[in-house]
Motif scaffolding. Structure first.
Motif, PDB file in Angstrom:
ATOM      1  N   GLY A 248      37.128   1.870  -8.717  1.00  0.00           N
ATOM      2  CA  GLY A 248      36.623   2.940  -7.872  1.00  0.00           C
ATOM      3  C   GLY A 248      35.161   2.748  -7.527  1.00  0.00           C
ATOM      4  N   THR A 249      34.658   3.609  -6.639  1.00  0.00           N
ATOM      5  CA  THR A 249      33.250   3.570  -6.255  1.00  0.00           C
ATOM      6  C   THR A 249      32.852   4.940  -5.726  1.00  0.00           C
ATOM      7  OG1 THR A 249      31.588   2.387  -4.937  1.00  0.00           O
ATOM      8  CG2 THR A 249      33.692   2.808  -3.889  1.00  0.00           C
ATOM      9  N   ASN A 250      31.564   5.247  -5.785  1.00  0.00           N
ATOM     10  CA  ASN A 250      31.076   6.526  -5.252  1.00  0.00           C
ATOM     11  C   ASN A 250      29.565   6.485  -5.061  1.00  0.00           C
ATOM     12  OD1 ASN A 250      31.506   6.998  -8.474  1.00  0.00           O
ATOM     13  ND2 ASN A 250      29.645   8.050  -7.779  1.00  0.00           N
ATOM     14  N   GLY A 251      29.082   7.352  -4.161  1.00  0.00           N
ATOM     15  CA  GLY A 251      27.654   7.532  -4.006  1.00  0.00           C
ATOM     16  C   GLY A 251      27.098   8.272  -5.210  1.00  0.00           C
ATOM     17  N   GLU A 252      25.869   7.925  -5.609  1.00  0.00           N
ATOM     18  CA  GLU A 252      25.301   8.519  -6.809  1.00  0.00           C
ATOM     19  C   GLU A 252      24.334   9.664  -6.500  1.00  0.00           C
ATOM     20  OE1 GLU A 252      25.330   9.069  -9.875  1.00  0.00           O
ATOM     21  OE2 GLU A 252      27.150   7.917 -10.221  1.00  0.00           O
ATOM     22  N   VAL A 253      23.740  10.225  -7.565  1.00  0.00           N
ATOM     23  CA  VAL A 253      22.911  11.434  -7.449  1.00  0.00           C
ATOM     24  C   VAL A 253      21.638  11.179  -6.650  1.00  0.00           C
ATOM     25  CG1 VAL A 253      21.653  13.195  -8.756  1.00  0.00           C
ATOM     26  CG2 VAL A 253      23.841  12.321  -9.614  1.00  0.00           C
ATOM     27  N   MET A 254      21.002  10.036  -6.894  1.00  0.00           N
ATOM     28  CA  MET A 254      19.797   9.699  -6.136  1.00  0.00           C
ATOM     29  C   MET A 254      20.190   9.047  -4.818  1.00  0.00           C
ATOM     30  SD  MET A 254      16.479   7.376  -7.203  1.00  0.00           S
ATOM     31  CE  MET A 254      17.022   5.814  -6.475  1.00  0.00           C
ATOM     32  N   PRO A 255      19.643   9.470  -3.686  1.00  0.00           N
ATOM     33  CA  PRO A 255      20.008   8.846  -2.408  1.00  0.00           C
ATOM     34  C   PRO A 255      19.643   7.362  -2.389  1.00  0.00           C
ATOM     35  CG  PRO A 255      18.092  10.288  -2.154  1.00  0.00           C
ATOM     36  CD  PRO A 255      18.638  10.538  -3.524  1.00  0.00           C
ATOM     37  N   GLY A 256      20.553   6.558  -1.838  1.00  0.00           N
ATOM     38  CA  GLY A 256      20.365   5.113  -1.822  1.00  0.00           C
ATOM     39  C   GLY A 256      20.921   4.435  -3.059  1.00  0.00           C
ATOM     40  N   GLN A 257      21.522   5.224  -3.948  1.00  0.00           N
ATOM     41  CA  GLN A 257      22.071   4.697  -5.197  1.00  0.00           C
ATOM     42  C   GLN A 257      23.587   4.842  -5.188  1.00  0.00           C
ATOM     43  OE1 GLN A 257      21.221   6.535  -9.297  1.00  0.00           O
ATOM     44  NE2 GLN A 257      19.596   5.036  -9.056  1.00  0.00           N
ATOM     45  N   TRP A 258      24.276   3.829  -5.710  1.00  0.00           N
ATOM     46  CA  TRP A 258      25.739   3.811  -5.721  1.00  0.00           C
ATOM     47  C   TRP A 258      26.257   3.409  -7.091  1.00  0.00           C
ATOM     48  CZ3 TRP A 258      28.834   5.091  -1.478  1.00  0.00           C
ATOM     49  CH2 TRP A 258      28.131   5.349  -0.296  1.00  0.00           C
ATOM     50  N   GLU A 259      27.544   3.590  -7.275  1.00  0.00           N
ATOM     51  CA  GLU A 259      28.202   3.199  -8.522  1.00  0.00           C
ATOM     52  C   GLU A 259      29.575   2.638  -8.204  1.00  0.00           C
ATOM     53  OE1 GLU A 259      30.676   5.638 -11.696  1.00  0.00           O
ATOM     54  OE2 GLU A 259      28.535   6.055 -11.962  1.00  0.00           O
ATOM     55  N   TYR A 260      29.997   1.654  -8.981  1.00  0.00           N
ATOM     56  CA  TYR A 260      31.402   1.241  -8.957  1.00  0.00           C
ATOM     57  C   TYR A 260      31.867   1.080 -10.399  1.00  0.00           C
ATOM     58  CZ  TYR A 260      29.654  -3.558  -9.727  1.00  0.00           C
ATOM     59  OH  TYR A 260      29.021  -4.678 -10.226  1.00  0.00           O
ATOM     60  N   GLN A 261      33.162   1.187 -10.586  1.00  0.00           N
ATOM     61  CA  GLN A 261      33.730   1.124 -11.921  1.00  0.00           C
ATOM     62  C   GLN A 261      34.666  -0.082 -12.037  1.00  0.00           C
ATOM     63  OE1 GLN A 261      34.708   4.184 -10.002  1.00  0.00           O
ATOM     64  NE2 GLN A 261      32.616   4.900 -10.307  1.00  0.00           N
ATOM     65  N   VAL A 262      34.589  -0.763 -13.170  1.00  0.00           N
ATOM     66  CA  VAL A 262      35.450  -1.910 -13.443  1.00  0.00           C
ATOM     67  C   VAL A 262      36.203  -1.646 -14.743  1.00  0.00           C
ATOM     68  CG1 VAL A 262      35.515  -4.359 -14.053  1.00  0.00           C
ATOM     69  CG2 VAL A 262      34.015  -3.576 -12.216  1.00  0.00           C
ATOM     70  N   GLY A 263      37.524  -1.746 -14.681  1.00  0.00           N
ATOM     71  CA  GLY A 263      38.329  -1.550 -15.872  1.00  0.00           C
ATOM     72  C   GLY A 263      39.564  -0.703 -15.579  1.00  0.00           C
TER      73      GLY A 263
END
Length: 432
Positions: A248-263
């Motif tokens: 999965g992936t999503n935009g994070e709390v701080m603008p310009g920051q992102w997250e993705y998940q592996v597993g």
């Protein structure tokens, strides 16, 4: 919001592909466009200039694009293998290419290789040869076909792992029979920040200024809230193509920051997949003209940092009665808090302040559904009496080989004294 003058690579390709009958740019058109450039047109006009140039079927850019997308499979059995390794900082990824005579399915079919360690800060100039051992293979989303990405670790010519080779020690821990019997699962949440190239300031932020306060950006949509979605989506698809277990992936709390998940990934595979995903992300941001940052606190002040939360479970934790096993693991983790913090990423003290969904770096804590703790346990785990724990301490620049193997070592192989265990249980209000 800062203007990005050049459209993204995806947008350029979209325009090019959707205009098969585009008229070649004549000399008069070039003169007109260059004249407009000299007139200091607005950034929007500058972007249009680049798009018009790319529309030409005979342009240098289109010819280069054709070669980059060239499918060599019908003409040769040879493939290109991109050998990837971790550089001298312990966080930078390096790579170089070589031709392999035919497609391969396992790293054991690949030859060892070498590189100049004096140029990566990993060997002296008078004895600079470092040997690459292929360890994991992924499909190459950039070259396509049968071409591959190869995750390697590094050794001296005598066969000793060099100091930055953390995979070797991790593989030893994961090959321990006690660890193998517990089939450790990991789900890693990799946060990262996208920076504007020339100013090293977050994507979408006014240069030298700040956007509105945090709140509207997390998992958001909209040009005034979400910055870098094309990069995130391109990375998501490239990882799926490569065979990385991205979930999965999503935009994070701080603008310009992102997250993705592996597993969920088992054992050493978790580290291999995170490093391969980081390499792919570096390549995509390179193509987009954006800088990738894994700094755990890229912007000081009232802004969230970037972590690499690591979800962890063992076979015993996932079975009935697993919650008591989780509590015992938390107890062990509390007793080795300093050992884990020292291995969880450089600059992490700037992030773990007790604010912005973090616990203090100096204090170990745990809680159910509490994102301000060192270790979080989910409500479902508490309700079902089994499941997993989330270690929220690792920084975004952590080495996944170190973090995953250390979690296994502390919870499965390391045994505290009875006195220390009793004291820690009392302090944490744990009954184990």
């Amino acid at each position: 919001m800062a203007q990005i003058l050049a459209p993204s690579t995806q947008w350029q390709m979209r325009i090019s592909k959707s205009s098969p009958n585009a008229t070649p740019i004549t000399s008069n058109m070039w003169s007109s466009l260059l004249w407009k450039q000299n007139k200091k047109v607005s950034p929007t006009s500058s972007a249009k200039f680049r798009v018009l140039a790319i529309k030409s079927d005979n342009s240098t850019i289109n010819r280069l694009e054709g070669l980059l997308n060239l499918d060599i499979t019908p003409f040769t059995d040879k493939i290109i293998a991109e050998y990837i390794w971790i550089g001298g900082t312990g966080i930078d990824v390096r790579s170089k290419s070589r031709t392999i005579s035919k497609p391969v399915e396992d790293p054991s079919e690949l030859p060892k290789w070498n590189y100049d360690g004096s140029s990566t800060g990993q060997a002296p100039g008078d004895d600079s040869e470092v040997i690459l051992y292929p360890q994991a293979i992924f499909k190459d989303p950039f070259r396509g076909g049968n071409n591959i990405l190869v995750i390697c670790d590094s050794y001296t010519p005598q066969g000793e792992p060099i100091p930055t080779n953390k995979r070797h020690r991790a593989a030893e821990i994961f090959s321990n029979p006690k660890v193998q019997a517990e089939v450790p699962w990991y789900g890693i949440e990799q946060e990262y920040t996208l920076l504007q190239t020339n100013v090293k300031w977050p994507l979408g932020w006014p240069v030298g200024g700040y956007p509105g306060p945090q709140g509207p950006y997390y998992c958001s949509a909209g040009a005034d809230k979400s910055f870098g979605r094309d990069i995130s989506d391109a990375h998501y698809k490239a990882c799926l193509y490569a065979g990385i277990n991205i979930s999965g992936t999503n935009g994070e709390v701080m603008p310009g920051q992102w997250e993705y998940q592996v597993g969920p990934s088992v054992g050493i595979e978790a580290g291999d997949h995170i490093w391969a995903s980081r390499y792919i992300l570096e390549r995509i941001t390179e193509q987009a003209g954006v800088v990738l940052s894994l700094d755990p606190k890229p912007i000081e002040g009232d802004w969230n940092g970037a972590g690499c939360h690591t979800n962890y479970s063992t076979k015993s934790m996932r079975e009935d009665g697993g919650f008591e096993v989780i509590k015992k693991a938390i107890l062990n983790l509390s007793l080795r808090h300093k050992d884990h913090i020292s291995a969880y990423g450089e600059g992490n003290e700037r992030r773990l302040t007790g604010k912005h969904e973090t616990a203090s770096i100096n204090t170990f804590s745990w809680g159910v559904a509490n994102r301000g703790c060192s270790i979080r346990v989910g409500r479902d785990t508490e309700k079902n009496g089994k499941g997993y724990l989330e270690d929220r301490r690792p920084a975004s620049n952590m080495d996944p080989y170190v973090v995953t193997s250390l979690l296994a070592e502390t919870t499965l192989l390391w045994e505290p004294t009875l006195e220390a265990e009793a004291l820690a249980a009392q302090k944490l209000a744990l009954k184990v």
